[in-house]
Write an enzyme that holds these catalytic residues in place. Sequence first.
Site, mmCIF file in Angstrom:
data_model
loop_
_atom_site.group_PDB
_atom_site.id
_atom_site.type_symbol
_atom_site.label_atom_id
_atom_site.label_comp_id
_atom_site.label_asym_id
_atom_site.label_seq_id
_atom_site.Cartn_x
_atom_site.Cartn_y
_atom_site.Cartn_z
ATOM 1 N N VAL A 20 -4.817 14.483 -44.459
ATOM 2 C CA VAL A 20 -5.552 14.481 -42.951
ATOM 3 C C VAL A 20 -4.432 12.907 -42.370
ATOM 4 C CG1 VAL A 20 -7.254 13.884 -41.618
ATOM 5 C CG2 VAL A 20 -7.298 15.811 -44.146
ATOM 6 N N VAL A 133 -16.874 18.177 -40.387
ATOM 7 C CA VAL A 133 -17.386 19.382 -40.556
ATOM 8 C C VAL A 133 -16.522 20.455 -39.692
ATOM 9 C CG1 VAL A 133 -19.322 21.029 -39.803
ATOM 10 C CG2 VAL A 133 -19.877 19.019 -40.057
ATOM 11 N N LYS A 206 -21.776 19.724 -45.207
ATOM 12 C CA LYS A 206 -21.605 20.212 -43.905
ATOM 13 C C LYS A 206 -22.694 20.749 -43.057
ATOM 14 C CE LYS A 206 -16.611 20.880 -44.857
ATOM 15 N NZ LYS A 206 -15.799 21.472 -45.265
HETATM 16 P P1 NAP Z 1 -6.178 12.931 -49.432
HETATM 17 O O1 NAP Z 1 -5.161 13.534 -49.117
HETATM 18 O O2 NAP Z 1 -6.662 12.879 -51.224
HETATM 19 O O3 NAP Z 1 -6.492 11.287 -49.447
HETATM 20 C C1 NAP Z 1 -6.647 10.420 -49.672
HETATM 21 C C2 NAP Z 1 -6.436 9.214 -48.955
HETATM 22 O O4 NAP Z 1 -7.505 7.704 -49.477
HETATM 23 C C3 NAP Z 1 -4.882 9.212 -50.136
HETATM 24 O O5 NAP Z 1 -4.118 8.190 -49.551
HETATM 25 C C4 NAP Z 1 -5.934 7.537 -50.645
HETATM 26 O O6 NAP Z 1 -4.473 7.077 -51.523
HETATM 27 C C5 NAP Z 1 -6.317 7.060 -50.036
HETATM 28 N N1 NAP Z 1 -7.516 6.491 -51.326
HETATM 29 C C6 NAP Z 1 -8.369 7.021 -51.679
HETATM 30 N N2 NAP Z 1 -9.634 5.848 -52.695
HETATM 31 C C7 NAP Z 1 -9.324 5.076 -52.158
HETATM 32 C C8 NAP Z 1 -9.091 4.109 -52.332
HETATM 33 N N3 NAP Z 1 -10.615 3.549 -53.349
HETATM 34 N N4 NAP Z 1 -8.825 3.116 -51.868
HETATM 35 C C9 NAP Z 1 -7.818 2.911 -50.811
HETATM 36 N N5 NAP Z 1 -7.646 3.901 -51.008
HETATM 37 C C10 NAP Z 1 -7.558 5.656 -51.436
HETATM 38 O O7 NAP Z 1 -7.708 13.155 -49.336
HETATM 39 P P2 NAP Z 1 -7.704 14.236 -47.936
HETATM 40 O O8 NAP Z 1 -8.157 15.811 -47.684
HETATM 41 O O9 NAP Z 1 -6.729 13.537 -46.930
HETATM 42 O O10 NAP Z 1 -9.083 14.200 -46.816
HETATM 43 C C11 NAP Z 1 -9.654 12.946 -46.635
HETATM 44 C C12 NAP Z 1 -10.775 13.196 -45.672
HETATM 45 O O11 NAP Z 1 -10.947 14.509 -44.481
HETATM 46 C C13 NAP Z 1 -11.913 13.455 -47.152
HETATM 47 O O12 NAP Z 1 -13.252 12.884 -46.411
HETATM 48 C C14 NAP Z 1 -12.095 14.988 -46.882
HETATM 49 O O13 NAP Z 1 -13.557 15.669 -46.824
HETATM 50 C C15 NAP Z 1 -11.431 15.181 -45.283
HETATM 51 N N6 NAP Z 1 -11.529 16.541 -44.460
HETATM 52 C C16 NAP Z 1 -10.629 17.173 -45.459
HETATM 53 C C17 NAP Z 1 -9.413 18.581 -44.752
HETATM 54 C C18 NAP Z 1 -8.762 18.672 -45.159
HETATM 55 O O14 NAP Z 1 -8.129 20.022 -45.078
HETATM 56 N N7 NAP Z 1 -8.130 17.773 -46.900
HETATM 57 C C19 NAP Z 1 -11.069 19.045 -43.936
HETATM 58 C C20 NAP Z 1 -11.497 18.052 -43.522
HETATM 59 C C21 NAP Z 1 -12.224 16.835 -43.963
HETATM 60 P P3 NAP Z 1 -3.562 7.179 -52.431
HETATM 61 O O15 NAP Z 1 -2.366 8.306 -51.007
HETATM 62 O O16 NAP Z 1 -2.448 6.675 -52.464
HETATM 63 O O17 NAP Z 1 -4.247 7.635 -53.581
HETATM 64 N N1 HSE Z 2 -12.660 21.375 -49.209
HETATM 65 C C1 HSE Z 2 -12.639 21.486 -47.229
HETATM 66 C C2 HSE Z 2 -13.213 23.281 -46.867
HETATM 67 C C3 HSE Z 2 -11.532 21.334 -46.769
HETATM 68 O O1 HSE Z 2 -12.256 23.912 -48.403
HETATM 69 O O2 HSE Z 2 -13.318 23.548 -46.505
HETATM 70 C C4 HSE Z 2 -12.609 21.407 -45.065
HETATM 71 O O3 HSE Z 2 -13.667 20.507 -45.454
#
Ligand code: NAP
Ligand code: HSE
Length: 435
Positions: A20, A133, A206
């Site tokens: 994201v 959410v 959520k």
């Molecule tokens: P992700 O791909 O795992 O990215 C997490 C990022 O945070 C990475 O860049 C990671 O660094 C960094 N990070 C994690 N822990 C850290 C720490 N302790 N110190 C510094 N940097 C740190 O996660 P994502 O899928 O983008 O999701 C991010 C958020 O959005 C989450 O809360 C998730 O629940 C929410 N979300 C995601 C989606 C989805 O479709 N993916 C949808 C809705 C909501 P590195 O890259 O160096 O590892």
């Molecule tokens: N892992 C979550 C899902 C991402 O599958 O809906 C969005 O919050």
Amino acid sequence: MDKRGPGAQVGIGLLGLGVVGSSVATALRSPVGRDHGLRLCAALVRDPSRQRAVDLPPEMVTTDPDAILDSPDIDIVVELMGGEQPALEYISRALSAGKHVTTANKEVISKHGERLRELAAENGVSLQYEASVGGGIPIISPLLNDLVANEILGLRAIINGTTNYILTQMASGGTSFDDALAEAQRLGYAEADPTADVDAHDAVYKISILARLAFGVSVPVENIYREGIRRTAAQDFRYAEELGYTIKLLAAARREDGGLLVRVHPALIPGDVPMAKVEGVLNVVEVEGDLAGPLWFQGRGAGAKPTASAVMGDVLRAAAVLRHGGTLPQARQIDPGLPLLAMAEHECKYYLRLTVRDRPGVLAQIAGVLGDLEISIASVLQMDADPERGAADLVIMTHPAREANMQRAVQRIDALGVVDTVANLIRVESYPADR
Ligand code: NAP
Ligand code: HSE
């Protein structure tokens, strides 16, 4: 720093540059971000050497949270790291430092939202979490803005894209649970740890957030009935289809006599209602307001761009407050007159799948247990008899029954010598014409 002058820029710090975060960074550096005077100042990561979906100047990428949280150039902090800590600590520090915060972190908001909302108010800044959410679906903002005049009667949702994707693949018959999960991870829908999705923690976070906003009830996640999709097997889809249903992971919150019942579990959904056709990574939230009536919010519940859309909406709202003053709407006041009800109070029809000995008198013993507990049988199917093992699958559909009675019945049926296993118990969701 005065953000109201012509040409003044609003500084943004990203905590996280993953799926994201990279998409938000791209949007901030696109004409949308630039035309609104947004300037990405820094992005926090763990591993700066990682290949990313966005190409930022190296000096913009940092492993030092203080470079964002203590920077006077940063007005809005966008938390996209995930997990409870250190995200909670960083959000708290940002709010205390007078920075507006937007986050997609459902775990932090569902567990600590009340305190963080207070902290934001104490510091005269906003805390927004539209992306926490439903990914790209606008649902937090309608609950905070357009629907405030309504008493919300109920919410019913598919709010986990990963499990909806897995269940859709399994329903179509061609994919195993493991293959469908691996594909969901490859596509960036599933969390790094799939337990959160598959065991329904994510959906619980959520629905807790939505219930707080819709009903003014603080719903601790540990008080929400939670059941994931691991027990849902290929046969369940086959039998459900034969009976006219499909299976979805349902998250629901509804005013009942005496309080609010919040639950997350797999459910049989009649095949002819719109929710049955919400497939793949799509999410949906049905809201019923006393004034607005039933509403339907459907869209992409996960993925980089839809989630970035929700985050950017929050960022632009916070930037407008910085430029023009004012405040953003607050969550409803807590309603002390709406207690949380226990799942034992729930009443619905049930689908019960048993593996039983294939011989006379078996059904009579099972029917006896159900009858003793005032559970009335609507239909019985005997499927997939295996003469070699002398076993068969028995699928019993009940009329509406109380959850407490059904749980007692399952224990007693499981103890019968003629029953090999109680393979699954799935609640049947009722819709107005079906009630
Ligand atoms: P992700 O791909 O795992 O990215 C997490 C990022 O945070 C990475 O860049 C990671 O660094 C960094 N990070 C994690 N822990 C850290 C720490 N302790 N110190 C510094 N940097 C740190 O996660 P994502 O899928 O983008 O999701 C991010 C958020 O959005 C989450 O809360 C998730 O629940 C929410 N979300 C995601 C989606 C989805 O479709 N993916 C949808 C809705 C909501 P590195 O890259 O160096 O590892
Ligand atoms: N892992 C979550 C899902 C991402 O599958 O809906 C969005 O919050």
